[in-house]
Enzyme design. Structure first.
Site, PDB file in Angstrom:
ATOM      1  N   SER A  31       0.814  -1.222   0.000  1.00 16.81           N
ATOM      2  CA  SER A  31       0.000   0.000   0.000  1.00 16.81           C
ATOM      3  C   SER A  31       0.847   1.271   0.000  1.00 16.81           C
ATOM      4  CB  SER A  31      -0.950   0.007   1.202  1.00 16.81           C
ATOM      5  OG  SER A  31      -0.240  -0.187   2.410  1.00 16.81           O
ATOM      6  N   ASP A  37      -2.635   5.967  11.588  1.00 13.28           N
ATOM      7  CA  ASP A  37      -1.840   5.572  10.431  1.00 13.28           C
ATOM      8  C   ASP A  37      -0.541   6.366  10.426  1.00 13.28           C
ATOM      9  OD1 ASP A  37      -0.691   4.898   8.055  1.00 13.28           O
ATOM     10  OD2 ASP A  37      -2.406   5.426   6.789  1.00 13.28           O
ATOM     11  N   HIS A  91       1.627   5.273   6.174  1.00 15.37           N
ATOM     12  CA  HIS A  91       1.424   5.933   4.884  1.00 15.37           C
ATOM     13  C   HIS A  91       1.658   7.440   5.019  1.00 15.37           C
ATOM     14  CE1 HIS A  91      -0.961   2.173   4.861  1.00 15.37           C
ATOM     15  NE2 HIS A  91      -0.431   2.061   3.647  1.00 15.37           N
TER      16      HIS A  91
END
Length: 426
Positions: free
Chosen positions: A160, A403, A406
């Protein structure tokens, strides 16, 4: 030292138009290089091209030229070098006009990376610029990028974070042309974007480990334990490889769990396992063998095009005050100082391994019409704890989790494409 013309024994003169063809001279001009390399005579275009191919891509000597049509080149001291991935983050004026795009101007930002849409209010993290030691890094120029990749296909292969990188590139290119989502009904992990005006196609090809991986199912339930077949590259991307002109491969964050490692269908060891009868390996070894398997496959691909492969090194996470599943957060609002970085030696171990794998495959690739380069972003990004979504990722399924893996879009991840274009341009 500055010397010109007959001071070196022969005039150093080159037609600017010739050298621009040989060099894709727009980049070199942006580097402050422009018309030629340090030459002791006027070389033909062919000799200039050969000279360029022998350069280390991240170390360029300083050259300055006059701007007249028939350029006379001056050679400054070449004791200094431009090292793209060594440098520091410097503060820029807090002006939106300096941003390549915004979350309003780019329509392809995934909701989970659209930090401002999800409530992030501060924007200082957008106003830091990477400054390599000894030179300036040109800002991403979508027109130059499209000129280089016209008629080509580029694939982002990995997890990702790889898709995060591709999404950044889509936004940077959208200033020049908004792409068409070719497979509107496809899963987000496998997307194809086409820019018809510039005849360029971009693919995202999901692969957690680059090699074939099977999750163990225990008592009918997912175990989060994987068998990795280190000598069997993942067919989810290998089937697409012959269509690619450029491949950007990366991976890393899925390796931090129990893994059983196989070669020739025989278990050779494990990572994070407790069985005393199995040889124990560390995460770096498992990554090394997966990248080795992927690079070996690419190098030996017989039905591939004249393929250029970039290995993007490990992208650091920045969980503080806990782990990802135990209250860890990333609430920083400006880059870390080098002395504030934790786990820097571990991240360096991984990126050093990845650089070694690229050097290995370069040796193996001689005469095979394959090219391998590295985007060594680890040290660059280890200081950017301020660039993650944190709690601003529109979390609908995992309440209370942050998160810190990312990157926000726009955000510091955009510099990865500055590096990519710098390499593509020469």
């Amino acid at each position: 030292m500055a010397c010109a013309g007959n001071q070196l024994g022969n005039p150093i003169q080159c037609l600017l138009t010739e050298v621009r063809v040989a060099f894709d001279g727009v980049l070199l001009k942006k580097w402050g290089l422009s018309c030629c390399l340090p030459l002791v005579e006027c070389w033909s275009t062919e000799r200039v091209s050969a000279s360029l191919s022998s350069l280390n891509e991240s170390r360029l000597p300083y050259v300055r030229c006059s701007s007249v049509a028939r350029a006379v080149c001056f050679l400054d001291s070449v004791t200094e070098e431009c090292r793209l991935f060594d440098g520091k983050w410097t503060k820029e004026p807090d002006k939106e006009s300096l941003l390549a795009y915004t979350n309003g101007s780019c329509t392809t930002i995934p909701d989970s990376k659209n930090c401002f849409k999800n409530g992030r209010m501060d924007n200082e993290f957008l106003h830091w610029r990477w400054k390599p030691n000894g030179c300036d890094l040109p800002r991403f120029d979508p027109r130059m990028f499209f000129k280089i990749v016209r008629g080509k296909t580029m694939g982002f292969i990995g997890d990702s974070v790889s898709k995060n990188h591709a999404d950044s590139l889509l936004c940077l290119l959208s200033k020049e042309e908004v792409p068409i989502d070719v497979e509107k009904n496809s899963k987000e992990k496998f997307q194809t974007w086409h820019f018809p005006k510039h005849d360029f196609t971009l693919l995202t090809l999901w692969s957690e480990y680059l090699v074939t991986a099977d999750e163990l199912i225990i008592n009918g339930s997912h175990s989060n334990i994987y068998n990795l077949h280190l000598d069997k590259p993942d067919p989810k991307w290998t089937t697409k490889l012959p269509t690619l002109d450029y491949a950007i491969i990366s991976d890393g964050h899925w390796f931090f769990r129990e893994l059983h490692l196989y070669q020739d269908n025989n278990m050779i060891g494990c990572v994070y396992c407790s069985n005393p009868n199995i040889t124990k390996f560390n995460v770096t070894f498992a990554m090394k063998m997966s990248f080795r398997g992927a690079l070996k496959y690419i190098n030996e691909c017989k039905n591939c095009k004249r393929l250029t492969t970039f290995l993007r090194t490990f992208s650091p996470s920045h969980f503080e005050n806990g782990t990802w599943n135990n209250g860890g957060n990333c609430n920083r609002r400006k880059p870390l100082k080098e002395f504030e970085v934790e786990s820097s030696e571990f991240y360096k171990e991984i990126s050093d391994m990845q650089n070694e794998e690229i050097e290995w495959v370069k040796t193996e690739s001689l005469g095979k019409n394959k090219h391998f380069k590295v985007l060594d972003i680890t040290k660059v990004m280890v200081m950017r704890a301020d660039g993650h979504p944190g709690s601003f990722w529109g979390n609908k399924w995992m309440k209370g989790y942050n998160d810190c893996v990312h990157w926000c879009l726009p955000g510091p991840i955009d510099v990865w494409n500055d590096f990519l274009l710098a390499h593509l341009s020469h």
